[in-house]
Design an enzyme around this catalytic site. Structure first.
Site, PDB file in Angstrom:
ATOM      1  N   ARG A 260       0.869  -1.182   0.000  1.00 27.38           N
ATOM      2  CA  ARG A 260       0.000   0.000   0.000  1.00 27.38           C
ATOM      3  C   ARG A 260       0.903   1.229   0.000  1.00 27.38           C
ATOM      4  NH1 ARG A 260      -2.089   1.092   5.539  1.00 27.38           N
ATOM      5  NH2 ARG A 260      -0.600   2.799   5.366  1.00 27.38           N
ATOM      6  N   HIS A 264      -3.533   4.536   4.608  1.00 31.49           N
ATOM      7  CA  HIS A 264      -4.649   3.581   4.681  1.00 31.49           C
ATOM      8  C   HIS A 264      -5.900   4.205   4.052  1.00 31.49           C
ATOM      9  CE1 HIS A 264      -7.520   0.691   6.137  1.00 31.49           C
ATOM     10  NE2 HIS A 264      -8.179   1.660   6.723  1.00 31.49           N
ATOM     11  N   TYR A 273       3.920   5.676  11.599  1.00 29.70           N
ATOM     12  CA  TYR A 273       4.197   4.287  12.000  1.00 29.70           C
ATOM     13  C   TYR A 273       5.059   3.484  11.022  1.00 29.70           C
ATOM     14  CZ  TYR A 273       0.084   3.577   8.985  1.00 29.70           C
ATOM     15  OH  TYR A 273      -0.800   3.598   7.942  1.00 29.70           O
TER      16      TYR A 273
HETATM   17  C1  LIG Z   1     -14.963  -5.758  11.650  1.00 26.52           C
HETATM   18  C2  LIG Z   1     -14.133  -4.514  11.544  1.00 26.52           C
HETATM   19  N1  LIG Z   1     -13.179  -4.267  12.454  1.00 26.52           N
HETATM   20  C3  LIG Z   1     -12.411  -3.161  12.363  1.00 26.52           C
HETATM   21  C4  LIG Z   1     -12.602  -2.268  11.336  1.00 26.52           C
HETATM   22  C5  LIG Z   1     -11.728  -1.020  11.217  1.00 26.52           C
HETATM   23  N2  LIG Z   1     -10.813  -1.188  10.096  1.00 26.52           N
HETATM   24  C6  LIG Z   1     -11.042  -0.588   8.903  1.00 26.52           C
HETATM   25  S1  LIG Z   1      -9.865  -0.966   7.758  1.00 26.52           S
HETATM   26  C7  LIG Z   1      -9.012  -1.908   8.867  1.00 26.52           C
HETATM   27  C8  LIG Z   1      -7.730  -2.589   8.460  1.00 26.52           C
HETATM   28  C9  LIG Z   1      -7.899  -3.560   7.346  1.00 26.52           C
HETATM   29  O1  LIG Z   1      -6.650  -4.006   6.902  1.00 26.52           O
HETATM   30  P1  LIG Z   1      -6.514  -5.022   5.703  1.00 26.52           P
HETATM   31  O2  LIG Z   1      -7.490  -6.126   5.866  1.00 26.52           O
HETATM   32  O3  LIG Z   1      -5.082  -5.385   5.609  1.00 26.52           O
HETATM   33  O4  LIG Z   1      -6.994  -4.188   4.424  1.00 26.52           O
HETATM   34  P2  LIG Z   1      -6.319  -2.898   3.756  1.00 26.52           P
HETATM   35  O5  LIG Z   1      -7.047  -1.693   4.300  1.00 26.52           O
HETATM   36  O6  LIG Z   1      -4.875  -2.898   4.078  1.00 26.52           O
HETATM   37  O7  LIG Z   1      -6.580  -3.004   2.288  1.00 26.52           O
HETATM   38  C10 LIG Z   1      -9.648  -1.923  10.101  1.00 26.52           C
HETATM   39  C11 LIG Z   1      -9.152  -2.635  11.277  1.00 26.52           C
HETATM   40  C12 LIG Z   1     -13.627  -2.549  10.397  1.00 26.52           C
HETATM   41  N3  LIG Z   1     -13.884  -1.752   9.368  1.00 26.52           N
HETATM   42  N4  LIG Z   1     -14.363  -3.684  10.507  1.00 26.52           N
END
Ligand SMILES: Cc1ncc(C[n+]2csc(CCOP(=O)(O)OP(=O)(O)O)c2C)c(N)n1
Ligand SMILES: [Mg+2]
Length: 363
Positions: A260, A264, A273
């Site tokens: 990425r 985020h 971080y």
């Molecule tokens: C069930 C749930 N827990 C927490 C969140 C908050 N949250 C949003 S994005 C994220 C991280 C996701 O990381 P990843 O699966 O690696 O996807 P990326 O954003 O890196 O594409 C979190 C914890 C959420 N949206 N849904």
């Protein structure tokens, strides 16, 4: 990976790669791909155009025109490669970052922007594009994908589903439960994990002690790690996994090893971080640059072609911006529409109460 190397940069030996970061075509014993020159140029165009849409969306957010945006910067090859592997009959279940897959499914980018502008709750008809609505609840769409796959399996359809999710999502219960269901019911589903090394500020090593694709064997289906910045490899690996699924061989987990390059979301500041070196190292693996190098080296495209694609991208960026700003605000009662398939008396009551309340103000 050596201990002092930036995270995720050293290509592990098991990575399926057909195009090196320098734009050299390499062979792989299990995966190959035959593409016409025109098809290669078309993949390049896709990559450039989706990056441009993304850039425009980030700018729109910074100017206060979108509430938030989740950038796909760096993940274009993973999304275009897998997205172009789908047939019209296949069904895709995205997260919130799959703008490149949406492009492959002919979803107007302005419809994506509408969601992030807060003027709709989805913006497109999943049945029209075979592209489900964006899912913010991490991992839940994997269950929907497996359920859908089991449905088309019972219909005897010549189709598969693909579920997109991130490295962080692999720690969710929903994802692990979906793996179990897909495995024991031999569901025609491809799990496409974009391992972009981060889940907001949580690094990959907080999700797993083993490479993510190896998790699949514990559930009883194959897992493969592909260079997520190599559009050829992503296309070849996803094509094969989808074909296996359609032929009744069950699920596959694909781990697209990528990065990425942006934040985020626009609400995040990754300099808090992660170290700058990591980003610099991954810039050398840029998915667009390597395809451009390949096209140049093999004389499949000249400067005129690249200029034309850039001009097309600029025009698309402008068009997307203009139409985004023209998106109408919804009527307040729209909030109560499409909640259930049929009318619901309680909702009708709540809507009427709300409209009466609003009528008390000058509008
Ligand atoms: C069930 C749930 N827990 C927490 C969140 C908050 N949250 C949003 S994005 C994220 C991280 C996701 O990381 P990843 O699966 O690696 O996807 P990326 O954003 O890196 O594409 C979190 C914890 C959420 N949206 N849904
Ligand atoms: Mg991630």
């Amino acid at each position: 990976m050596t201990s002092d190397a930036p995270r995720g940069v050293d290509a592990p030996p098991e990575l399926v790669q057909l195009l090196t970061p320098e734009g050299e075509r390499v062979e792989h014993p299990d995966y190959d791909i035959e593409l016409t020159d025109e098809e290669v140029r078309s993949l390049y165009r896709d990559l450039v155009l989706v990056r441009r849409i993304d850039l425009e969306a980030v700018a729109l957010q910074r100017q206060g025109e979108l509430g938030i945006w989740a950038s796909l910067l760096g993940q274009e090859a993973a999304q275009i490669g897998s997205g172009r592997a789908l047939t019209d009959a296949d069904m895709a279940f995205p997260t919130y970052r799959e703008h490149g897959v949406a492009w492959c499914r002919d979803v107007d980018p302005v419809r994506l922007l509408g969601l992030f502008r807060g003027v709709n709750h989805g913006g497109w008809d999943p049945a029209e594009h075979n592209f489900h609505l964006y899912t913010i609840v991490i991992g839940s769409q994997t269950l929907h994908a497996v359920g859908y796959a089991m449905g088309i399996q019972r219909d005897g359809a010549e189709a598969a589903t693909i579920a997109y999710f991130g490295d962080g999502a692999t720690s969710q219960g929903d994802v692990n439960e979906s793996f179990i269901w897909a495995s024991v019911f031999n569901a025609p589903v491809v799990f496409f994990c974009q391992n972009n090394q981060w889940a907001i500020s949580e690094p990959l090593e907080k999700q797993s002690k083993i490479p993510l694709y190896k998790r699949a064997s514990g559930f009883g289906f194959p897992g493969v790690r592909v260079d997520g910045n190599d559009v050829f490899a992503c296309l070849a690996v996803t094509r094969k996994a989808l074909q296996n699924a359609r032929e009744g061989q069950g699920p596959t987990l694909i781990e697209a090893f990528t990065y990425r390059m942006g934040a985020h979301t626009t609400s995040d500041d990754p300099t808090r971080y992660r170290v700058a070196d990591e980003l610099e190292a991954w810039k050398l693996k840029d998915p667009i640059e390597r395809l451009k190098a390949y096209l140049f080296k093999n004389q499949l495209a000249d400067q005129e072609f690249f200029d034309k694609v850039d001009a097309e991208a600029d025009a698309l960026g402008k068009d997307v911006r203009r139409r985004c700003l023209e998106l109408p605000d919804p009527e307040p009662e729209a909030l109560f529409q499409h909640v259930y398939a049929a009318q619901h008396s309680l909702l009708d009551e709540e809507r009427d109460q709300y409209l009466t309340y609003l009528a008390g103000f000058e509008r």
